[in-house]
Design a protein around this motif. Structure first.
Motif, short mmCIF file in Angstrom:
data_model
loop_
_atom_site.label_atom_id
_atom_site.label_comp_id
_atom_site.label_asym_id
_atom_site.label_seq_id
_atom_site.Cartn_x
_atom_site.Cartn_y
_atom_site.Cartn_z
N VAL A 73 0.74 -1.04 0.24
CA VAL A 73 0.10 0.24 0.10
C VAL A 73 0.72 1.06 -0.07
O VAL A 73 1.39 1.55 0.89
N LEU A 74 0.95 1.96 -1.14
CA LEU A 74 1.82 3.08 -1.27
C LEU A 74 1.08 4.34 -0.90
O LEU A 74 0.03 4.75 -1.22
N THR A 75 1.87 5.16 -0.16
CA THR A 75 1.51 6.39 0.06
C THR A 75 2.39 7.43 -0.39
O THR A 75 3.39 7.42 -0.44
N SER A 76 1.86 8.58 -0.83
CA SER A 76 2.88 10.03 -1.06
C SER A 76 2.07 11.11 -0.69
O SER A 76 0.88 11.46 -1.07
N PRO A 77 2.65 11.77 0.15
CA PRO A 77 4.05 11.29 0.55
C PRO A 77 4.00 10.11 1.25
O PRO A 77 3.02 9.82 1.75
N SER A 78 5.29 9.45 1.54
CA SER A 78 5.34 8.14 2.36
C SER A 78 5.29 8.70 3.75
O SER A 78 5.85 9.56 4.28
N VAL A 79 4.22 7.76 4.55
CA VAL A 79 4.11 7.87 5.66
C VAL A 79 3.84 6.49 6.59
O VAL A 79 3.67 5.53 5.65
N PRO A 80 4.36 6.32 7.81
CA PRO A 80 3.97 4.83 8.26
C PRO A 80 2.63 4.56 8.51
O PRO A 80 1.93 5.43 8.72
N THR A 81 2.35 3.17 8.24
CA THR A 81 1.09 2.99 8.59
C THR A 81 1.18 1.61 9.40
O THR A 81 2.03 0.82 9.05
N THR A 82 0.02 1.49 10.24
CA THR A 82 -0.13 0.05 10.90
C THR A 82 -1.36 -0.48 10.68
O THR A 82 -2.55 0.21 10.24
N VAL A 83 -1.69 -1.85 10.90
CA VAL A 83 -2.93 -2.41 10.49
C VAL A 83 -3.37 -3.18 11.80
O VAL A 83 -2.50 -4.01 12.42
N TYR A 84 -4.62 -3.00 12.17
CA TYR A 84 -5.30 -3.90 13.06
C TYR A 84 -6.43 -4.52 12.47
O TYR A 84 -7.11 -3.99 11.40
N HIS A 85 -7.34 -5.39 13.26
CA HIS A 85 -8.52 -5.95 12.83
C HIS A 85 -9.52 -5.37 13.69
O HIS A 85 -9.33 -5.68 14.85
N ASP A 86 -10.68 -5.30 13.03
CA ASP A 86 -11.78 -4.63 14.12
C ASP A 86 -12.63 -5.82 14.56
O ASP A 86 -12.37 -7.01 14.30
N LEU A 87 -13.50 -5.56 15.00
CA LEU A 87 -14.49 -6.44 15.78
C LEU A 87 -15.08 -7.49 14.65
O LEU A 87 -15.55 -8.61 15.25
N TYR A 88 -15.42 -7.09 13.26
CA TYR A 88 -15.77 -7.73 12.22
C TYR A 88 -14.92 -8.56 11.47
O TYR A 88 -14.94 -9.06 10.40
N GLY A 89 -13.47 -8.28 11.74
CA GLY A 89 -12.43 -9.18 11.13
C GLY A 89 -12.09 -8.36 10.06
O GLY A 89 -11.18 -9.11 9.01
N ASN A 90 -12.19 -7.19 9.84
CA ASN A 90 -11.53 -6.17 8.78
C ASN A 90 -10.49 -5.69 9.07
O ASN A 90 -10.14 -5.37 10.23
N ALA A 91 -9.43 -5.55 8.01
CA ALA A 91 -8.31 -4.97 8.06
C ALA A 91 -8.46 -3.58 8.08
O ALA A 91 -8.61 -2.75 6.92
N CYS A 92 -7.89 -2.99 9.10
CA CYS A 92 -8.06 -1.27 9.45
C CYS A 92 -6.75 -0.65 9.16
O CYS A 92 -5.87 -1.24 10.39
N ARG A 93 -6.33 0.08 8.33
CA ARG A 93 -5.16 0.55 8.19
C ARG A 93 -5.21 2.10 8.87
O ARG A 93 -5.65 2.94 8.50
N ARG A 94 -4.12 2.38 9.80
CA ARG A 94 -4.11 3.65 10.31
C ARG A 94 -2.76 4.58 9.80
O ARG A 94 -1.80 3.91 9.73
N PHE A 95 -2.89 5.72 9.67
CA PHE A 95 -1.94 6.50 9.22
C PHE A 95 -2.20 8.04 9.48
O PHE A 95 -3.59 8.28 9.69
N THR A 96 -1.36 8.80 9.43
CA THR A 96 -1.66 10.25 9.60
C THR A 96 -1.11 10.96 8.22
O THR A 96 -0.04 11.09 8.00
N THR A 97 -2.07 11.65 7.73
CA THR A 97 -1.73 12.42 6.29
C THR A 97 -0.99 13.78 6.83
O THR A 97 -1.60 14.47 7.87
N PRO A 98 -0.23 14.09 6.16
CA PRO A 98 0.28 15.67 6.28
C PRO A 98 -0.73 16.59 5.82
O PRO A 98 -1.54 16.44 5.03
N ALA A 99 -0.36 17.73 5.95
CA ALA A 99 -1.10 18.89 5.39
C ALA A 99 -0.97 18.95 4.02
O ALA A 99 0.14 18.76 3.34
N GLY A 100 -1.88 19.19 3.19
CA GLY A 100 -1.90 19.42 1.51
C GLY A 100 -2.60 18.16 1.04
O GLY A 100 -3.22 17.32 1.31
N GLY A 101 -1.71 17.79 -0.30
CA GLY A 101 -2.18 16.71 -1.08
C GLY A 101 -1.38 15.32 -0.34
O GLY A 101 -0.46 15.20 -0.07
#
Length: 289
Positions: A39-67
């Motif tokens: 899963v590629l991001t631009s700008p590159s930011v760190p991401t982490t994945v956890y699974h919710d109560l329904y078994g779905n993969a949820c990816r967490r990250f913080t976008t910088p200001a801008g595009g």
């Protein structure tokens, strides 16, 4: 059969913004992935994945200001068979339902069972139970609503869709789910990839799709009130009570969608070439929250 699929999404944020995305292919289909990018991001930011109560993969990250852009591309193996059908599947009595499906009998944010219960029993209470009843509900939702991307509204509930008689695929799914739950048939919301495989190509821009799964005879079966035909090549991303549980992107702050491309089509060879440019078409993101 090999299916090429992926997405490219861009958003603009006025400040650094925490985001949760539900865009990863569901773990049920992970073994079918033959090739994939990160899963590629631009700008590159760190991401982490956890699974919710329904078994779905949820990816967490913080976008910088801008595009900010997020991109994924993969090839998935599929049986090439249409959605499973079992016209003899029966409804299970409440006492026989597993504990973990009971939540899919309850009302939820977009599926107000209290508003549609009387309608459901009047229209479907006299019908044979099981598959035939569920199919009648799906037929009703399919015929009741008119589809159009211009009808998209993120706040529309099942009861409102029934009254307004318009919607997008999530509204079709919400209405059928609600009517099933009113009849004590567990039903859950699903979103994922659904390309024009085995059917005429739809000239409209590609999008993620929404459908439902219904619990009959001890297993989950796929129904699709938007198309109302058994389809080939569904790839599930996430499941939940309704669209509240499975937004493609959920931002904890304001964002503006600037680009949304989805592709999903039968791959003609084993080569991992760039996706067809003709498939990548910008559309409105009906399921972003």
């Amino acid at each position: 059969m090999l299916i090429r699929l992926g997405y490219e999404i861009a958003i603009d944020c006025v400040a650094a913004t925490p985001v949760i995305s539900l865009l990863d292919i569901h773990r049920d289909r992970q073994p079918d992935i033959k090739r994939q990018t990160r899963v590629l991001t631009s700008p590159s930011v760190p991401t982490t994945v956890y699974h919710d109560l329904y078994g779905n993969a949820c990816r967490r990250f913080t976008t910088p200001a801008g595009g900010f852009r997020i991109l994924y591309d993969a090839v998935v193996e599929d049986s090439g068979e249409p959605d499973e059908a079992n016209t003899l599947a029966r409804e299970l009595p409440m006492a026989e339902l597993p504990d973990d499906v009971l939540i899919y009998l309850l009302g939820s944010r977009y599926c107000e069972t209290d508003h549609l219960s009387n309608l459901a029993w009047q229209r479907f209470g006299h019908l044979p139970s099981g598959w035939a009843r569920v199919q009648a509900i799906v037929d009703y939702a399919h015929n009741r609503l008119s589809f159009g991307y211009g009808y998209a509204r993120s706040t529309r509930t099942a009861a409102q869709a029934h009254e307004e008689r318009v919607g997008v695929c999530r509204d079709f799914a919400h209405l059928a789910i609600t009517l099933c739950r009113c009849m004590n048939i567990p039903a859950r919301y699903v979103n994922g990839y659904l390309g024009d495989i085995g059917v005429p190509v739809d000239p409209a821009p590609m999008d993620f799709s929404a459908w439902l799964e219904v619990f009959l005879d001890g297993k989950w079966y796929t129904f699709d009130p938007r198309h109302n035909v058994r389809r080939i090549g569904r790839v599930v991303i996430a499941r939940g009570r309704d669209a509240t549980d499975v937004p493609l992107l959920h931002s904890f702050g304001q964002h503006r969608l600037s680009l949304f491309k989805v592709w999903t089509y039968e791959q003609e060879s084993n080569l991992f070439n760039p996706p067809h440019h003709g498939i990548n078409r910008t559309v409105s993101a009906q399921m972003l929250a």
